[in-house]
Write a protein that holds these residues in place. Structure first.
Motif, short mmCIF file in Angstrom:
data_model
loop_
_atom_site.label_atom_id
_atom_site.label_comp_id
_atom_site.label_asym_id
_atom_site.label_seq_id
_atom_site.Cartn_x
_atom_site.Cartn_y
_atom_site.Cartn_z
N LEU A 49 0.86 -1.18 0.00
CA LEU A 49 0.00 0.00 0.00
C LEU A 49 0.89 1.23 0.00
O LEU A 49 1.86 1.31 0.76
CB LEU A 49 -0.91 0.04 1.24
CG LEU A 49 -1.96 -1.05 1.36
CD1 LEU A 49 -2.73 -0.90 2.66
CD2 LEU A 49 -2.90 -1.04 0.17
N ASP A 50 0.55 2.18 -0.85
CA ASP A 50 1.29 3.42 -0.94
C ASP A 50 0.97 4.25 0.30
O ASP A 50 -0.20 4.45 0.64
CB ASP A 50 0.87 4.16 -2.21
CG ASP A 50 1.83 5.28 -2.56
OD1 ASP A 50 1.42 6.12 -3.37
OD2 ASP A 50 2.95 5.33 -2.02
N LEU A 51 1.98 4.70 0.98
CA LEU A 51 1.83 5.40 2.25
C LEU A 51 2.25 6.85 2.09
O LEU A 51 3.29 7.13 1.53
CB LEU A 51 2.73 4.71 3.29
CG LEU A 51 2.65 5.13 4.73
CD1 LEU A 51 1.30 4.75 5.31
CD2 LEU A 51 3.76 4.46 5.52
N CYS A 52 1.43 7.77 2.58
CA CYS A 52 1.84 9.18 2.58
C CYS A 52 1.78 9.71 4.01
O CYS A 52 0.99 9.23 4.83
CB CYS A 52 0.99 10.01 1.62
SG CYS A 52 -0.70 10.25 2.12
N ALA A 53 2.62 10.68 4.30
CA ALA A 53 2.79 11.18 5.66
C ALA A 53 1.48 11.70 6.26
O ALA A 53 1.24 11.54 7.46
CB ALA A 53 3.86 12.27 5.69
N ASP A 54 0.63 12.31 5.44
CA ASP A 54 -0.60 12.93 5.96
C ASP A 54 -1.59 11.92 6.53
O ASP A 54 -2.33 12.23 7.46
CB ASP A 54 -1.30 13.75 4.87
CG ASP A 54 -0.47 14.92 4.40
OD1 ASP A 54 0.45 15.35 5.15
OD2 ASP A 54 -0.71 15.41 3.29
N THR A 55 -1.63 10.72 5.97
CA THR A 55 -2.63 9.74 6.38
C THR A 55 -2.04 8.46 6.95
O THR A 55 -2.77 7.51 7.20
CB THR A 55 -3.54 9.38 5.18
OG1 THR A 55 -2.72 8.83 4.14
CG2 THR A 55 -4.32 10.57 4.68
N GLN A 56 -0.73 8.44 7.18
CA GLN A 56 -0.09 7.18 7.57
C GLN A 56 -0.59 6.62 8.90
O GLN A 56 -0.81 5.42 9.02
CB GLN A 56 1.43 7.29 7.56
CG GLN A 56 2.03 8.23 8.56
CD GLN A 56 3.52 8.43 8.34
OE1 GLN A 56 4.17 7.75 7.54
NE2 GLN A 56 4.09 9.36 9.08
N LEU A 57 -0.82 7.47 9.89
CA LEU A 57 -1.30 6.95 11.17
C LEU A 57 -2.72 6.38 11.02
O LEU A 57 -3.02 5.30 11.52
CB LEU A 57 -1.26 8.01 12.26
CG LEU A 57 -1.69 7.52 13.65
CD1 LEU A 57 -0.78 6.40 14.14
CD2 LEU A 57 -1.69 8.67 14.65
N ALA A 58 -3.58 7.08 10.29
CA ALA A 58 -4.94 6.60 10.08
C ALA A 58 -4.95 5.29 9.29
O ALA A 58 -5.70 4.37 9.62
CB ALA A 58 -5.77 7.66 9.35
N LEU A 59 -4.10 5.18 8.28
CA LEU A 59 -4.02 3.95 7.50
C LEU A 59 -3.53 2.79 8.37
O LEU A 59 -4.11 1.71 8.37
CB LEU A 59 -3.10 4.13 6.29
CG LEU A 59 -2.81 2.88 5.47
CD1 LEU A 59 -4.08 2.29 4.88
CD2 LEU A 59 -1.80 3.19 4.37
N CYS A 60 -2.46 3.02 9.13
CA CYS A 60 -1.92 1.97 10.00
C CYS A 60 -2.95 1.53 11.03
O CYS A 60 -3.09 0.33 11.31
CB CYS A 60 -0.65 2.45 10.69
SG CYS A 60 0.73 2.69 9.54
N THR A 61 -3.68 2.48 11.58
CA THR A 61 -4.72 2.17 12.56
C THR A 61 -5.79 1.29 11.93
O THR A 61 -6.22 0.29 12.53
CB THR A 61 -5.35 3.47 13.10
OG1 THR A 61 -4.33 4.22 13.76
CG2 THR A 61 -6.49 3.20 14.05
N LYS A 62 -6.21 1.62 10.73
CA LYS A 62 -7.24 0.84 10.05
C LYS A 62 -6.76 -0.58 9.72
O LYS A 62 -7.47 -1.55 9.94
CB LYS A 62 -7.67 1.55 8.77
CG LYS A 62 -8.87 0.95 8.11
CD LYS A 62 -9.39 1.83 7.00
CE LYS A 62 -10.68 1.26 6.46
NZ LYS A 62 -11.35 2.17 5.54
#
Length: 146
Positions: free
Chosen positions: A90-103
């Motif tokens: 999954l492509d990870l960007c700094a702005d949403t990385q915590l939300a993505l990891c949490t999900k």
């Protein structure tokens, strides 16, 4: 061989991460958070750590690699002995990385390599550690330093 490479934003409806196995008292699994700091010119590449996660994969979970704009290919996976393992990038960007990891961790159906972008706060680290432990996920968190 199962391989998927997806571009992911938090509002994208096409990726369902809810196929988690419930973690109950009878099926308590403890996850972990391992951190690595690597230099930009390091010989260690995060993709090389996928076999390490595969060794932890007694529950037959997905292996997820969250990184910015890097690609996987069949030859790499086969050369690492992962030709038959279910791997997702999954492509990870700094702005949403915590939300993505949490999900992803809430789904409790994968082990992860996370190439963290920017500074990681003490609270974010604690949150990731607790979520990994609750979900039974093994997480390798990588930070690059110049």
């Amino acid at each position: 061989m199962v391989m998927r490479q997806l571009s992911f934003t938090m509002s994208e409806p096409g990726l369902a991460l809810s196929s988690a196995l419930p973690v109950t008292a009878d099926h308590a699994v403890s996850g972990s958070l391992t951190e690595m700091i690597v230099g930009e010119s390091s010989a260690i590449q995060p993709m090389q750590l996928l076999p390490l996660l595969a060794q932890c994969n007694a529950q037959q979970r997905w292996l997820m690699w969250l990184s910015p704009q890097r690609t996987l290919n069949k030859q790499w996976l086969e050369s690492l002995g992962l030709g038959k393992s279910p791997v997702i990038h999954l492509d990870l960007c700094a702005d949403t990385q915590l939300a993505l990891c949490t999900k992803v961790l809430a789904a409790a159906n994968s082990h992860l390599i996370i190439e963290w972008q920017g500074e990681l706060t003490r609270e974010e680290r604690l949150q990731l550690r607790q979520q990994a432990q609750r979900s039974g996920s093994h997480v390798v968190l990588i930070q690059r330093l110049p």
